[in-house]
Scaffold this motif. Structure first.
Motif, PDB file in Angstrom:
ATOM      1  N   UNK A  39       1.058  -0.972  -0.023  1.00  0.00           N
ATOM      2  CA  UNK A  39       0.408  -0.260  -0.137  1.00  0.00           C
ATOM      3  C   UNK A  39       0.926   1.640   0.230  1.00  0.00           C
ATOM      4  N   UNK A  40       0.659   2.288  -0.383  1.00  0.00           N
ATOM      5  CA  UNK A  40       0.802   3.669  -0.432  1.00  0.00           C
ATOM      6  C   UNK A  40       1.555   4.125   1.834  1.00  0.00           C
ATOM      7  N   UNK A  41       0.357   3.324   2.507  1.00  0.00           N
ATOM      8  CA  UNK A  41       1.019   4.084   3.564  1.00  0.00           C
ATOM      9  C   UNK A  41       1.947   2.886   4.010  1.00  0.00           C
ATOM     10  N   UNK A  77      13.323  -0.324  -3.547  1.00  0.00           N
ATOM     11  CA  UNK A  77      14.154  -0.150  -4.892  1.00  0.00           C
ATOM     12  C   UNK A  77      13.782  -1.985  -4.820  1.00  0.00           C
ATOM     13  N   UNK A  78      14.118  -2.772  -3.896  1.00  0.00           N
ATOM     14  CA  UNK A  78      13.900  -4.438  -4.114  1.00  0.00           C
ATOM     15  C   UNK A  78      12.642  -4.733  -3.748  1.00  0.00           C
ATOM     16  N   UNK A  79      12.101  -3.661  -3.036  1.00  0.00           N
ATOM     17  CA  UNK A  79      10.301  -3.853  -3.240  1.00  0.00           C
ATOM     18  C   UNK A  79       9.728  -3.966  -4.550  1.00  0.00           C
ATOM     19  N   UNK A  80      10.453  -2.887  -4.910  1.00  0.00           N
ATOM     20  CA  UNK A  80       9.637  -2.659  -6.556  1.00  0.00           C
ATOM     21  C   UNK A  80      10.355  -4.300  -7.779  1.00  0.00           C
ATOM     22  N   UNK A  81      11.803  -3.795  -7.573  1.00  0.00           N
ATOM     23  CA  UNK A  81      11.766  -5.521  -8.388  1.00  0.00           C
ATOM     24  C   UNK A  81      11.576  -6.774  -7.588  1.00  0.00           C
ATOM     25  N   UNK A  82      11.017  -7.010  -6.870  1.00  0.00           N
ATOM     26  CA  UNK A  82      10.766  -8.353  -6.605  1.00  0.00           C
ATOM     27  C   UNK A  82       8.492  -8.229  -7.253  1.00  0.00           C
ATOM     28  N   UNK A  83       8.606  -7.081  -6.832  1.00  0.00           N
ATOM     29  CA  UNK A  83       7.187  -6.591  -7.977  1.00  0.00           C
ATOM     30  C   UNK A  83       6.864  -7.160  -9.519  1.00  0.00           C
ATOM     31  N   UNK A 126       6.829 -10.585  -9.845  1.00  0.00           N
ATOM     32  CA  UNK A 126       5.814 -11.133  -9.502  1.00  0.00           C
ATOM     33  C   UNK A 126       4.585 -10.765 -10.359  1.00  0.00           C
ATOM     34  N   UNK A 127       4.374  -9.744 -11.451  1.00  0.00           N
ATOM     35  CA  UNK A 127       4.040  -9.649 -12.286  1.00  0.00           C
ATOM     36  C   UNK A 127       4.404 -10.155 -14.039  1.00  0.00           C
ATOM     37  N   UNK A 128       5.670 -10.264 -13.638  1.00  0.00           N
ATOM     38  CA  UNK A 128       5.763 -10.822 -14.619  1.00  0.00           C
ATOM     39  C   UNK A 128       5.300 -12.629 -14.674  1.00  0.00           C
ATOM     40  N   UNK A 129       5.530 -13.260 -13.345  1.00  0.00           N
ATOM     41  CA  UNK A 129       5.421 -14.398 -13.415  1.00  0.00           C
ATOM     42  C   UNK A 129       4.204 -14.557 -13.173  1.00  0.00           C
ATOM     43  N   UNK A 174      -0.387  -2.760  -8.905  1.00  0.00           N
ATOM     44  CA  UNK A 174      -0.673  -1.993  -8.128  1.00  0.00           C
ATOM     45  C   UNK A 174       0.064  -1.776  -7.425  1.00  0.00           C
ATOM     46  N   UNK A 175       0.420  -2.745  -6.659  1.00  0.00           N
ATOM     47  CA  UNK A 175       2.696  -2.764  -5.851  1.00  0.00           C
ATOM     48  C   UNK A 175       3.332  -1.787  -6.784  1.00  0.00           C
ATOM     49  N   UNK A 176       3.054  -1.608  -7.568  1.00  0.00           N
ATOM     50  CA  UNK A 176       4.187  -1.263  -8.735  1.00  0.00           C
ATOM     51  C   UNK A 176       4.078   0.197  -8.563  1.00  0.00           C
TER      52      UNK A 176
END
Length: 59
Positions: free
Chosen positions: A5-7, A18-24, A27-30, A43-45
Protein backbone atom coordinates in the motif's frame (compact mmCIF):
# COMPACT_ATOMS: atom_id res chain seq x y z
CA UNK A 1 3.19 -11.15 -3.51
CA UNK A 2 0.98 -9.18 -1.18
CA UNK A 3 -0.13 -5.71 -2.13
CA UNK A 4 2.22 -2.92 -1.01
CA UNK A 5 0.00 0.00 0.00
CA UNK A 6 0.99 3.68 -0.23
CA UNK A 7 1.09 3.76 3.58
CA UNK A 8 3.45 0.78 3.71
CA UNK A 9 5.62 2.24 0.93
CA UNK A 10 5.92 5.53 2.83
CA UNK A 11 7.25 3.69 5.88
CA UNK A 12 10.08 1.99 3.97
CA UNK A 13 13.56 3.27 3.13
CA UNK A 14 14.45 4.13 -0.44
CA UNK A 15 16.72 1.08 -0.68
CA UNK A 16 13.90 -1.17 0.56
CA UNK A 17 11.53 0.35 -1.99
CA UNK A 18 13.91 -0.42 -4.84
CA UNK A 19 14.10 -4.03 -3.65
CA UNK A 20 10.31 -4.25 -3.36
CA UNK A 21 9.92 -2.75 -6.82
CA UNK A 22 12.11 -5.51 -8.27
CA UNK A 23 10.11 -8.13 -6.35
CA UNK A 24 6.82 -6.70 -7.60
CA UNK A 25 8.09 -6.63 -11.18
CA UNK A 26 9.14 -10.28 -11.00
CA UNK A 27 5.81 -11.24 -9.42
CA UNK A 28 3.95 -9.38 -12.17
CA UNK A 29 5.94 -11.13 -14.88
CA UNK A 30 5.40 -14.58 -13.34
CA UNK A 31 1.67 -14.25 -12.57
CA UNK A 32 -0.96 -15.48 -15.01
CA UNK A 33 -2.61 -12.80 -17.12
CA UNK A 34 -5.80 -11.47 -15.52
CA UNK A 35 -5.04 -12.99 -12.12
CA UNK A 36 -5.47 -11.33 -8.73
CA UNK A 37 -1.73 -11.77 -8.09
CA UNK A 38 -0.89 -9.87 -11.27
CA UNK A 39 -3.24 -6.99 -10.37
CA UNK A 40 -1.74 -6.77 -6.87
CA UNK A 41 1.81 -6.75 -8.26
CA UNK A 42 0.91 -3.99 -10.74
CA UNK A 43 -0.74 -1.85 -8.07
CA UNK A 44 2.24 -2.44 -5.78
CA UNK A 45 4.58 -1.19 -8.53
CA UNK A 46 2.43 1.91 -8.96
CA UNK A 47 2.37 2.61 -5.22
CA UNK A 48 6.13 2.12 -4.88
CA UNK A 49 6.91 4.29 -7.91
CA UNK A 50 4.63 7.07 -6.64
CA UNK A 51 6.39 7.04 -3.28
CA UNK A 52 9.82 7.10 -4.92
CA UNK A 53 8.73 10.00 -7.13
CA UNK A 54 7.58 11.98 -4.07
CA UNK A 55 10.99 11.60 -2.49
CA UNK A 56 12.83 13.13 -5.43
CA UNK A 57 16.32 12.24 -6.58
CA UNK A 58 18.80 11.03 -4.00
CA UNK A 59 22.49 11.81 -4.07
Amino acid sequence: MKLVSRFEAASRSTAELHGLLAEAFNAFAAAPRGSHERRDALQSMRNIEEELACRGPSI
